[in-house]
Design an enzyme around this catalytic site. Structure first.
Site, short mmCIF file in Angstrom:
data_model
loop_
_atom_site.label_atom_id
_atom_site.label_comp_id
_atom_site.label_asym_id
_atom_site.label_seq_id
_atom_site.Cartn_x
_atom_site.Cartn_y
_atom_site.Cartn_z
CB SER A 156 -0.89 -0.03 1.18
OG SER A 156 -1.80 -0.81 1.25
CD GLU B 298 -5.02 -10.24 2.72
OE1 GLU B 298 -5.44 -10.13 1.50
OE2 GLU B 298 -4.48 -9.43 3.26
#
Lengths: 388, 397
Positions: B130, B245
Site C-alpha cells: 500500500s 489471506e
C-alpha cells in the site's frame, strides 16, 4: 436408490462439512420434480384459494419417498441421513411449497418416530410417509408456551378440552399432537383425532394464505398418550428444536430464491441509462443478503450434522440455525421487494409470496423466545466450564 | 469440531493438541516478559519451537523446511493453536503471504535459502504494497523501480507495513513502466530491509499500538535476481499473496462472544443479572450465531480444500461479519460495565482495547465496501463498478 445413497454416503467421509454429491443428486431430482409441478405457481394456486394445499406436490413427494427420508425403513420410511431431508427442505423453500411438511413431517412424524410406542409407530408412520395422513402440532391459547407452567389445554379421564387459537395446517390435518396438562399439573404430549365431533375447527385468515391456519376447540375429545405421562415438556422442546433445524433449510431455500429473483431483476432493469445492478447501493444490499444466507447455511448445516450424529443437546445449535435462517429469509424477502420497486408491492408479482412465507416461517415456531433459549443453553455451558 | 474429521485428520488433530498442551505452558514459563519490547523475541522463539517440533508450515514441502503435508493439516493445526494463548502476528506476512509467492515464482536456490528461515523463526518479513495514494486501489501505486544494469533502483513511499520495523526482508510491489495502463506496468520484488536508502517509521494506531509503519525507499538498489515473476507481471504475482489471506484474517484476536456472555452473567441489574435481560439476550444470541456461522463457513471452506477444490471469494464474508461483530460486541460490553466501561482495561478481557482497535478490522484486508463489491461482482455476477482508468497509460492519469 436407498442402498446406493447410503453406501456412497458412508464411504466419502473426509473433513466433511458440506453436502456430498449424493445429497446434491437428490437436490437436483427434487428441483426437477418441483419445476415440473409448476414451481411457484403451486403456492399461487393455494394463495388464491383454489386448494388448501398443493396435492400435486404433496403426493408427488410421497411417491418419491421423500416425506419418509428420516423415518425408519420398517415403518415405510427410507431411514437415511437427515441431511437428505435438509436438501429437500431447501428446495421446497425455494418455491414456497404450499404443503404441510413442517407440521406433519418435521414436527409430528419425527416425534412419533422418536417417542411413540412400536404400535403407534407401526400404525402412524407409514401413513405419514405416504402422505395419506396429515398431522400437525397444537398448543393451547394464542401464544407459544414459555414453560411447563404455561399450558392451557387440559386432559383427564373425560378427554382433552380447551382451545388452541392458532394451529398451522389445522384445517387440513386429520391428527393433532397436543401439549396438555392434567389436574395435577403433569404435562404430556397427546395424539388427538381431529375429525371427531368433539373437535371444532375454524379457518382463520393468515398473512400467508398459502399456508392455512385454524382455531381448534376440544371438548372432551378422545386422545392417546405419546411417550410417558409427565414427559410432555421435554418431548415438546426436543421436537421444537428438531423442527426448527429442518425448517431453517426451507428458510434458506426461500432466502436464496429471493436473492436470485432480486439479482435477476436488477440485471435486466435499467435506470438513468445504466443497469440497476451496477449501482453500489444495490450491489451492497445483495452482498449483505448473501452474507446473511451464508451464516444461516453454516449454522443450519452444523445443527443438521448434530441430528445426524445422534446428539441430544440440540438447543443452542437449533436456536442459532433458526435465528440466522429467520434473519436471512426476512431480510432477503423484504429487500427483494424493495429492489423490485413498485411492481414488487403488487399481488400479481412473485416477491410477495416469499415476503409472506418468510413471516410465516419466522413466526410459526415462535420468534422472540429463541434468543433466550440460546442464551440460557450457552450460559449453562459457560457456567459448567467455570465450575470445572 | 472433531466431529467432522476423517480418522486420519482426527489423529493428526489429537497429536497437534497433545503437543500444544505441553509446549504452550513451557513456553510461557520461559518467556514471562509480555512487554512490547520483548514481542519480537517471543514471536521468534515460539516460531522456532514449532519448527523444531515439526509443526511450522505443515503444507510447505519438506525440502524447504515444511511438514510436506496438505493445507488441511495446516488449518487443523492453526485451529488447535487458536485455542491457546500464543504469540501471533509477526510471522503472518512471512508464512501466509511470502511463502506462497516464493513457491510459485522464486528459483530453487532462493526457495532453499529464504523459506526455511521464515519457518524457523529466524527472519520476519513485511509487505510493502500500500501507499498513501493506493489503498483499496492497490494498482494505483507510484513507487518507481528503474532498471540499472543488474539492479533496479527503487524510490517511493509505502504505508501500513505491518512489523516492518522488525522485518529482515520485505515483499515489494513497484511500477516499472508508467507508459502502460495501471495493472500492466507493475513488477514484484523481494528486498533486504537493511538495504541503504530504506527508512521505517512507526505509525501509532488508535489503540496506542505501533505495529504498522510507513516505509520510505530512497534510491534503494534491488538486484534483478530478487525479481519474482516477469517484468510487468507484478499484479498477477501480488494476487498469489492474497490466495491464503482469507484464511489469515477471518477471525480477529480480541474479546469473544463467550467473553460477553461471562460479563453479562456477572453484571447485576435491578432484577437479577444482565444475562436475563431481553435486549442483552437478543444481542448475545446474534453474536453467538454470527461466531458460529463464521466458524462453520470456515469449516465448509476447509471441506472444499479437503475435497481438492479451492474456496472462492465467498469466504471473505467471514471477515465482513466478524469485524463488525467485534466492534458492536466491544461497544455493548462497555455499556454493560456502566460508566466504568470508560476505563481502559477495567477487566482483563480488554473490551476497551478491542473497541479501540475494531475500526481497523473493518478496513484491514479489504474494507467492508470492497468485500461487498467482490461478493456482488464475483459471486453474484453483478456488473463491475465503472472504472475510468483501467485502459489509460498510468502516466496520463
Amino acid at each position: 436408490l436407498k442402498r446406493h445413497i447410503e453406501n456412497r454416503f458412508w464411504r466419502c467421509l473426509r473433513v466433511d462439512f458440506a453436502f456430498t454429491n449424493d445429497h446434491e443428486a437428490l437436490r437436483d431430482q427434487t428441483r426437477r420434480f418441483l419445476d415440473d409441478s409448476g414451481g411457484l405457481t403451486q403456492a399461487r394456486r393455494v394463495l388464491d384459494g383454489h386448494e388448501a394445499y398443493s396435492a400435486k406436490q404433496w403426493h408427488g413427494l410421497a411417491e418419491m419417498g421423500l416425506l419418509g427420508i428420516t423415518l425408519p425403513e420398517a415403518f415405510g420410511g427410507l431411514g437415511i441421513s437427515p441431511l437428505f431431508m435438509c436438501v429437500v427442505a431447501e428446495e421446497l423453500g425455494r418455491v414456497c411449497a404450499p404443503i404441510p411438511i413442517e407440521s406433519s413431517i418435521f414436527f409430528v412424524a419425527e416425534t412419533v418416530s422418536r417417542c411413540g410406542s412400536n404400535k403407534q409407530r407401526a400404525k402412524l408412520l407409514p401413513s405419514f410417509a405416504d402422505g395419506t395422513n396429515i398431522a400437525t402440532w397444537i398448543v393451547g391459547g394464542s401464544r407459544l408456551p414459555t414453560g411447563p407452567h404455561d399450558i392451557s389445554l387440559c386432559y383427564g379421564t373425560n378427554g382433552l378440552s380447551g382451545t388452541a387459537d392458532v394451529v398451522v395446517d389445522g384445517s387440513t390435518a386429520s391428527l393433532g399432537l397436543t401439549l396438555a396438562r392434567d389436574s395435577s399439573g403433569r404435562v404430556s404430549t397427546l395424539l388427538v383425532e381431529l375429525d371427531s365431533p368433539k373437535v371444532t375447527v375454524t379457518r382463520l385468515v393468515s398473512v400467508d394464505p398459502s399456508r392455512p391456519i385454524a382455531r381448534i376447540s376440544f371438548e372432551n375429545a378422545p386422545f392417546e398418550l405419546i411417550g410417558r405421562e409427565g414427559d410432555g415438556w421435554d418431548t415438546w422442546t426436543a421436537a421444537l428444536d428438531r423442527a426448527a433445524i429442518y425448517t431453517s433449510f426451507t428458510q434458506i431455500g426461500g432466502a436464496q430464491a429471493s436473492m436470485e429473483m432480486a439479482r435477476d431483476y436488477v440485471l435486466q432493469r435499467t435506470t438513468f441509462g445504466r443497469v440497476l445492478g451496477s449501482y453500489q447501493a444495490v450491489k451492497h444490499r445483495l452482498a449483505d443478503i448473501f452474507a446473511k444466507i451464508e451464516l444461516a447455511r453454516g449454522t443450519s448445516l452444523y445443527a443438521a450434522k448434530l441430528i445426524e450424529s445422534h446428539e441430544c443437546d440440540l438447543t443452542a445449535a437449533a436456536a442459532s440455525a433458526r435465528i440466522a435462517a429467520s434473519a436471512a429469509y426476512n431480510f432477503a424477502a423484504t429487500e427483494n421487494i424493495q429492489l423490485h420497486g413498485g411492481i414488487g408491492v403488487t399481488w400479481e408479482a412473485e416477491p410477495n409470496l416469499h415476503y409472506r412465507r418468510a413471516r410465516h416461517a419466522a413466526l410459526c415456531l415462535g420468534a422472540r423466545q429463541w434468543p433466550g433459549r440460546l442464551v440460557r443453553a450457552v450460559a449453562a455451558r459457560v457456567a459448567a466450564k467455570e465450575l470445572a | 469440531m472433531n466431529l467432522f474429521d476423517s480418522p486420519e485428520e482426527a489423529k493428526f488433530r489429537a497429536e497437534a493438541k497433545a503437543w500444544l498442551e505441553q509446549a504452550v505452558p513451557a513456553f510461557h514459563a520461559s518467556h514471562v516478559d509480555r512487554s512490547e519490547g520483548a514481542m519480537e523475541e517471543r514471536a521468534k522463539a515460539w516460531q522456532r519451537q514449532k519448527f523444531e517440533a515439526g509443526f511450522a508450515g505443515l503444507h510447505i514441502p519438506a525440502a524447504y523446511g515444511g511438514g510436506g503435508l496438505s493445507f488441511v493439516e495446516e488449518l487443523i493445526f492453526r485451529h488447535e493453536q487458536a485455542q491457546f494463548d500464543t504469540p501471533r502476528g509477526p510471522f503472518i506476512i512471512g508464512t501466509g503471504m511470502t511463502i506462497p509467492v516464493l513457491l510459485a515464482y522464486a528459483d530453487e536456490a532462493a526457495k532453499v535459502s529464504l523459506i526455511p528461515k521464515i519457518l524457523s523463526g529466524e527472519e520476519i518479513w513485511c509487505q510493502l504494497f500500500s501507499e498513501p495514494g493506493a489503498g483499496s486501489d492497490l494498482a494505483a501505486i507510484r513507487t518507481r523501480a528503474v532498471r540499472d544494469g543488474d539492479n533496479w533502483c527503487v524510490t517511493g513511499q509505502k504505508v501500513w507495513n505491518t512489523y516492518a520495523h522488525l522485518a529482515s526482508r520485505g515483499i515489494l510491489l513497484t511500477r516499472t513502466d508508467p507508459t502502460l495502463p495501471k495493472h500492466k506496468g507493475l513488477t514484484f520484488f523481494h528486498v533486504d530491509m537493511k538495504s541503504p536508502g530504506i527508512k521505517v517509521n512507526p505509525i501509532r494506531m488508535v489503540n496506542g499500538v505501533a505495529e504498522f509503519n510507513e516505509t520510505f525507499l530512497d534510491e534503494v538498489m534491488v538486484p534483478d535476481t530478487n525479481r519474482l515473476g516477469a517484468e510487468g507481471d507484478g499484479w498477477r504475482v501480488s494476487l498469489t499473496t492474497l490466495k491464503y489471506e482469507r484464511f489469515e484474517i477471518s477471525e480477529f484476536p480480541g474479546p469473544t462472544t463467550i467473553d460477553a456472555f461471562r460479563l453479562a452473567m456477572k453484571t447485576p441489574t435491578a432484577n437479577g443479572s444482565a444475562i436475563d435481560d431481553g435486549l442483552v439476550q437478543e444481542r448475545l444470541a446474534r453474536w453467538y450465531t454470527e461466531s458460529a456461522g463464521i466458524k462453520y463457513m470456515q469449516l465448509r471452506a476447509l471441506t472444499v480444500l479437503s475435497r481438492g477444490g479451492e474456496p472462492g471469494p465467498e469466504t471473505s464474508v467471514g471477515k465482513l461479519i466478524g469485524a463488525r461483530k467485534m466492534q458492536e460486541l466491544c461497544a455493548f460490553a462497555m455499556e454493560m460495565q456502566s460508566h466504568s466501561g470508560l476505563i481502559v482495561d477495567a477487566t482483563a478481557t480488554g473490551f476497551q482495547s478491542g473497541w479501540l482497535w475494531s475500526p481497523g478490522g473493518r478496513v484491514a484486508g479489504g474494507t467492508d465496501e470492497i468485500i461487498r463489491n467482490v461478493i456482488a461482482e464475483r459471486v453474484l455476477g453483478l456488473p463491475q463498478d465503472a472504472r475510468a482508468d483501467t485502459d489509460v497509460p498510468f502516466a496520463q492519469l
